[in-house]
Design a protein around this motif. Structure first.
Motif, PDB file in Angstrom:
ATOM      1  N   HIS A  73       0.690  -1.242   0.102  1.00  0.00           N
ATOM      2  CA  HIS A  73       0.090   0.135  -0.238  1.00  0.00           C
ATOM      3  C   HIS A  73       0.863   1.429   0.109  1.00  0.00           C
ATOM      4  CE1 HIS A  73       1.124   0.047   3.892  1.00  0.00           C
ATOM      5  NE2 HIS A  73       0.495  -0.998   4.709  1.00  0.00           N
ATOM      6  N   GLY A  74       2.397   1.361  -0.322  1.00  0.00           N
ATOM      7  CA  GLY A  74       3.155   2.216  -0.197  1.00  0.00           C
ATOM      8  C   GLY A  74       3.835   2.477   0.767  1.00  0.00           C
ATOM      9  N   PRO A 135       8.295   3.026  -6.210  1.00  0.00           N
ATOM     10  CA  PRO A 135       7.891   2.710  -5.479  1.00  0.00           C
ATOM     11  C   PRO A 135       6.159   1.501  -6.353  1.00  0.00           C
ATOM     12  CG  PRO A 135       7.463   4.103  -4.621  1.00  0.00           C
ATOM     13  CD  PRO A 135       8.697   4.506  -5.694  1.00  0.00           C
ATOM     14  N   LEU A 136       6.237   0.780  -6.323  1.00  0.00           N
ATOM     15  CA  LEU A 136       4.696  -0.335  -7.158  1.00  0.00           C
ATOM     16  C   LEU A 136       4.412   1.042  -7.167  1.00  0.00           C
ATOM     17  CD1 LEU A 136       5.527  -3.876  -6.210  1.00  0.00           C
ATOM     18  CD2 LEU A 136       6.387  -2.349  -8.454  1.00  0.00           C
ATOM     19  N   ASP A 139       1.031   7.689  -4.573  1.00  0.00           N
ATOM     20  CA  ASP A 139       0.258   8.037  -3.834  1.00  0.00           C
ATOM     21  C   ASP A 139      -0.998   8.131  -3.753  1.00  0.00           C
ATOM     22  OD1 ASP A 139       3.376   8.513  -2.248  1.00  0.00           O
ATOM     23  OD2 ASP A 139       2.462  10.946  -2.506  1.00  0.00           O
ATOM     24  N   ASP A 140      -1.825   8.189  -4.772  1.00  0.00           N
ATOM     25  CA  ASP A 140      -2.953   8.295  -5.408  1.00  0.00           C
ATOM     26  C   ASP A 140      -3.153   7.126  -5.564  1.00  0.00           C
ATOM     27  OD1 ASP A 140      -1.806   8.353  -7.400  1.00  0.00           O
ATOM     28  OD2 ASP A 140      -3.077   9.933  -9.021  1.00  0.00           O
ATOM     29  N   ASN A 141      -2.544   5.869  -5.453  1.00  0.00           N
ATOM     30  CA  ASN A 141      -2.878   4.251  -5.725  1.00  0.00           C
ATOM     31  C   ASN A 141      -2.878   4.056  -7.275  1.00  0.00           C
ATOM     32  OD1 ASN A 141      -3.108   4.080  -2.783  1.00  0.00           O
ATOM     33  ND2 ASN A 141      -5.090   4.744  -2.763  1.00  0.00           N
ATOM     34  N   GLU A 142      -2.364   4.521  -8.255  1.00  0.00           N
ATOM     35  CA  GLU A 142      -2.280   4.250  -9.146  1.00  0.00           C
ATOM     36  C   GLU A 142      -0.445   3.286  -9.588  1.00  0.00           C
ATOM     37  OE1 GLU A 142      -2.993   7.544 -12.388  1.00  0.00           O
ATOM     38  OE2 GLU A 142      -4.763   8.193 -11.029  1.00  0.00           O
ATOM     39  N   LYS A 143      -0.769   2.530 -10.425  1.00  0.00           N
ATOM     40  CA  LYS A 143       0.654   2.271 -10.971  1.00  0.00           C
ATOM     41  C   LYS A 143       1.607   2.761 -11.428  1.00  0.00           C
ATOM     42  CE  LYS A 143      -0.697  -2.808 -10.790  1.00  0.00           C
ATOM     43  NZ  LYS A 143      -1.346  -3.459 -11.669  1.00  0.00           N
ATOM     44  N   GLU A 144       2.413   2.799 -11.023  1.00  0.00           N
ATOM     45  CA  GLU A 144       3.819   3.700 -12.322  1.00  0.00           C
ATOM     46  C   GLU A 144       4.015   3.281 -13.541  1.00  0.00           C
ATOM     47  OE1 GLU A 144       6.145   6.274 -11.225  1.00  0.00           O
ATOM     48  OE2 GLU A 144       5.474   6.167  -8.855  1.00  0.00           O
ATOM     49  N   GLU A 145       4.138   4.186 -14.554  1.00  0.00           N
ATOM     50  CA  GLU A 145       3.870   3.520 -15.945  1.00  0.00           C
ATOM     51  C   GLU A 145       5.453   3.692 -16.266  1.00  0.00           C
ATOM     52  OE1 GLU A 145       2.275   5.782 -18.492  1.00  0.00           O
ATOM     53  OE2 GLU A 145       0.035   6.326 -17.019  1.00  0.00           O
TER      54      GLU A 145
END
Length: 145
Positions: A73-74, A135-136, A139-145
């Motif tokens: 969850h970060g 991080p995977l 902060d806004d719970n979106e996946k990194e591209e």
């Protein structure tokens, strides 16, 4: 004349590749994920994924390094037993990190420190190569591209 020009070009190339220790120090703080350990020229271990991340926090030449475990969850889980005091010293034109715990002390030379890469060499000649940890999830719970 060609030999002198070649020598001058080689000298400039070496000088330009030497990183300024003060600049290296600016890049140390933050989360670093081990990428590779080079035991010798012919012995290298690659890490595709690591369970633990190294976290550095250094201000005014002193601080700490801790092993942390990223959570899905970060957030990060911190093991308080893995904290090491760090003193960052510029000596002989190089940045050296002096570590200490209640049980041991040692040092590492900073070979490279940039926004994305970190390389440390210990007294036995082992080189640790790190990538800046990403991080995977943002902060806004979106996946990194």
């Amino acid at each position: 004349m060609k030999k002198a020009s070649f020598f001058l070009l080689a000298l400039l190339t070496i000088a330009c590749n030497t990183e300024d220790p003060k600049e290296q120090l600016k890049h140390l703080n933050g989360y670093w994920e081990i990428d590779q350990v080079q035991f010798s020229k012919d012995s290298i271990r690659d890490f595709s994924i690591s369970e633990h991340i190294d976290y550095f926090e250094i201000a005014d030449g002193s601080g700490f390094r801790k092993k942390v475990t990223p959570q899905f969850h970060g957030s990060y889980k911190v093991n308080p037993k893995t904290s090491e005091e760090v003193k960052a010293v510029i000596e002989d034109g190089e940045l050296t990190l002096y570590y200490s715990t209640p049980f041991d002390s040692w040092k590492e030379q900073v070979l490279k420190a940039s926004d994305k890469k970190l390389s440390l060499k210990n007294s036995r000649g082992i080189i640790y190569n790190y990538n800046r940890y990403t991080p995977l999830l943002k902060d806004d719970n979106e996946k990194e591209e």
